[in-house]
Design an enzyme around this catalytic site. Structure first.
Site, PDB file in Angstrom:
ATOM      1  N   CYS A 176       0.806  -1.216   0.000  1.00  0.00           N
ATOM      2  CA  CYS A 176       0.000   0.000   0.000  1.00  0.00           C
ATOM      3  C   CYS A 176       0.843   1.272   0.000  1.00  0.00           C
ATOM      4  CB  CYS A 176      -0.991   0.067   1.156  1.00  0.00           C
ATOM      5  SG  CYS A 176      -2.119  -1.312   1.147  1.00  0.00           S
ATOM      6  N   GLY A 192       0.357  -0.785  -4.672  1.00  0.00           N
ATOM      7  CA  GLY A 192      -0.940  -1.438  -4.501  1.00  0.00           C
ATOM      8  C   GLY A 192      -1.820  -1.197  -5.696  1.00  0.00           C
ATOM      9  N   ASN A 204      -0.418   2.365   5.796  1.00  0.00           N
ATOM     10  CA  ASN A 204       0.501   1.458   5.115  1.00  0.00           C
ATOM     11  C   ASN A 204       1.269   0.709   6.201  1.00  0.00           C
ATOM     12  OD1 ASN A 204       3.679   2.011   3.395  1.00  0.00           O
ATOM     13  ND2 ASN A 204       2.446   0.167   3.517  1.00  0.00           N
ATOM     14  N   GLY A 205       1.171  -0.613   6.168  1.00  0.00           N
ATOM     15  CA  GLY A 205       1.852  -1.414   7.177  1.00  0.00           C
ATOM     16  C   GLY A 205       0.955  -2.526   7.651  1.00  0.00           C
ATOM     17  N   TYR A 236      13.517  -4.117  -3.604  1.00  0.00           N
ATOM     18  CA  TYR A 236      12.430  -4.411  -4.531  1.00  0.00           C
ATOM     19  C   TYR A 236      11.255  -3.437  -4.471  1.00  0.00           C
ATOM     20  CZ  TYR A 236       8.429  -6.947  -6.501  1.00  0.00           C
ATOM     21  OH  TYR A 236       7.312  -7.301  -7.219  1.00  0.00           O
ATOM     22  N   ASP A 282      17.887 -11.449 -10.554  1.00  0.00           N
ATOM     23  CA  ASP A 282      16.541 -11.144 -10.060  1.00  0.00           C
ATOM     24  C   ASP A 282      16.664 -10.663  -8.626  1.00  0.00           C
ATOM     25  OD1 ASP A 282      13.812 -10.845 -10.056  1.00  0.00           O
ATOM     26  OD2 ASP A 282      13.347 -12.961 -10.380  1.00  0.00           O
ATOM     27  N   ASP A 283      15.583 -10.111  -8.094  1.00  0.00           N
ATOM     28  CA  ASP A 283      15.664  -9.509  -6.758  1.00  0.00           C
ATOM     29  C   ASP A 283      15.370 -10.488  -5.632  1.00  0.00           C
ATOM     30  OD1 ASP A 283      12.616  -9.342  -6.234  1.00  0.00           O
ATOM     31  OD2 ASP A 283      12.902  -8.405  -8.169  1.00  0.00           O
ATOM     32  N   CYS A 340      15.127  -3.536   9.320  1.00  0.00           N
ATOM     33  CA  CYS A 340      14.383  -4.783   9.467  1.00  0.00           C
ATOM     34  C   CYS A 340      14.839  -5.712   8.353  1.00  0.00           C
ATOM     35  CB  CYS A 340      12.882  -4.545   9.349  1.00  0.00           C
ATOM     36  SG  CYS A 340      11.961  -6.120   9.427  1.00  0.00           S
TER      37      CYS A 340
END
Ligand code: SF4
Length: 493
Positions: A22, A48, A124-125, A266, A369-370, A462
């Site tokens: 989001c 999103g 968002n979260g 990403y 690729d990621d 994180c």
């Protein structure tokens, strides 16, 4: 040992990446607030695509809302819709729904009338104690209207015994656990807030003609010509009204914030600047580090488009091997339905990606690729490149192995479905059919972000999906009491 899911389980609409979580936008102090908000949401469309909504605040104090399923352009390209959202302030939300229906009742911003007036919020979260809180709120008589964890904010504000809107919001924020970047709007102000560890992004910008913008990423500022002012800091609330911007800090500054490291790999748009660091440059540095760590003799470096492109450029430059667009992505496929037959399902990846044979045939190819989530798409792409005539196919991944699920707002499968949770790298290479497979190391990733490596005692980001080190308690996961309550899905962003 189990292999990757069989071809018949592949999903045409599934690109086998973690999915976004989001995007939020807020505008204060512009006569074109709703239009600017729609533009900001358009720039944040990558975060999103399931639904979009805008709530505006008219000068007389009335709130206006328009929400719908689909893309921003599906909902806000009509001038009459924008005209129906008058006012000098607005906020908006792009939704990515991870499970269940994308019912209109779940589309944000959420709005409620309180004794102090209207209040709208976009989130968002992902809250990690939403089940626990919802149970307590329902027992107190709160009637939930949606299945989103974000509605918990509304009810906590409603029952708060504090008198001011800000004190009620702070009261609510002190009860929730999890990751959140919020924008909220009431009669007196636009509000932005980030969780105490700053897991999800939120930036503040200033419009040249006056007024302010909050956005998940700087690309949401660029599109409306707003100048970047600063990131909203972890644990900070910014209150924006006609007097300007005020900062409120209800939480102590964290010793070690935990911004989502996957935003760099990403999620964020490559032209965004996140936490002061340009995403595009960072991805190239990650690619260069990946080349240093797991270089292999090859003739051509090929990105898996689009997200693998900057990392592949960095890899190619570091390795001194030509970079070529050996895979072409069809940008017009979108999220499509799942056809009922295996034969149609097997077309899956080819709907999105095609091999550019002239760049691949007879060559030793490194695909960049990621991430690898389930491995389904990686296997298809490796097979496709081989069929196009590659003599060797080596896969290099610009993230460490994804071994754990995300509970902080990114849609990842449950752990048992993550390929790296069940297999070592050699097994994964065999499953996806690559001649070799290499992931950037965790320390290498931190080095690409300008750190000496990962400090296990105080990681700067994180990185739980690579380490299982969940800095915010997963209270709902540990909660063994009578759940789930009807309608609750901790899946909303
Ligand atoms: S678990 Fe992974 S995807 Fe989720 S917030 Fe942390 S780093 Fe980001």
């Amino acid at each position: 040992m189990t292999d990757a899911p069989a071809a018949s389980q592949w999903d045409i609409g599934d690109d086998d990446h973690p999915h976004e979580e989001c995007g939020v936008v807020g505008v204060w102090g512009s006569p074109d607030a709703a239009a600017l908000t729609a533009l900001g949401l358009h720039a944040l469309q990558h975060r999103g695509q399931e639904a979009a909504g805008i709530v505006s605040l008219a000068p007389q104090g009335q709130f206006h809302a328009h929400k719908g399923r689909g893309l921003v352009g599906d909902n806000f390209s009509n001038a009459a819709v924008i005209a129906g959202l008058p006012g000098h302030a607005a906020l908006g939300h792009n939704r990515y729904a991870t499970t269940g229906e994308t019912a209109l009742r779940n589309v944000q911003p959420l709005y409620a009338d309180f004794e102090f007036g209207g209040f709208a919020v976009a989130h968002n979260g992902n809250l990690t104690n939403a089940h626990v809180l919802k149970r307590a709120l329902v027992r107190r008589g709160c009637l939930f209207q949606s299945t989103t964890d974000s509605e918990v904010f509304i009810h906590l504000i409603a029952i708060s015994l504090y008198s001011t809107v800000m004190d009620r919001l702070i009261d609510a924020l002190k009860q929730v656990q999890g990751a959140y970047s919020l924008v909220a709007l009431h009669n007196g102000a636009l509000i932005g807030a980030r969780d105490p560890l700053g897991v999800r992004p939120l930036v503040l910008g200033k419009l040249a003609a006056g007024g302010f913008v909050l956005s998940s990423e700087t690309c949401g500022l660029d599109i409306v010509g707003a100048d970047f002012v600063r990131d909203v800091e972890p644990g900070e609330i910014v209150l924006i009204d006609d007097a300007g911007v005020r900062s409120i800090r209800p939480f102590a500054r964290p010793a070690s914030p935990r911004f989502c490291i996957f935003e760099y790999i990403y999620f964020a748009r490559p032209d965004s600047i996140v936490e002061g660091t340009p995403v595009y440059d960072t991805r190239k540095r990650i690619g260069a580090e990946l080349a240093r760590e797991s270089g292999v003799a090859a003739d051509v470096i090929v990105p898996v488009p689009d997200s693998g492109v900057p990392a592949a450029m960095g890899y190619a430059a570091e390795a001194g091997i030509p970079f070529e667009l050996g895979i072409i992505r069809n940008h017009y496929v979108g999220r499509t339905f799942i056809e009922p037959t295996d034969q149609i399902r097997n077309l899956g990846v080819k709907l999105k990606h095609s091999a550019n044979r002239s760049m691949i045939e007879g060559k030793r190819v490194v695909l960049v690729d990621d991430s690898i989530v389930r491995g389904t798409t990686s296997r298809k792409i490796v097979e496709m490149v081989r069929q196009a005539g590659a003599t060797e196919v080596h896969m290099r991944i610009s993230s460490p192995p994804t071994t754990h699920s995300c509970f902080y707002g990114i849609d990842t499968p449950e752990r048992s479905k993550l390929l790296a949770a069940k297999h070592d790298v050699a097994e994964m290479a065999r499953i996806i059919g690559a001649d070799s497979l290499g992931f950037i190391s965790l320390d290498g990733l931190y080095r690409a972000l300008g750190r000496p490596g990962r400090d296990a005692a105080a990681p700067a980001y994180c990185d739980a999906c690579f380490t299982g080190d969940y800095a915010i308690p997963l209270l709902d996961q540990q909660d063994n009491s009578e759940r789930p309550l009807p309608l609750l899905q901790v899946a909303n962003r």
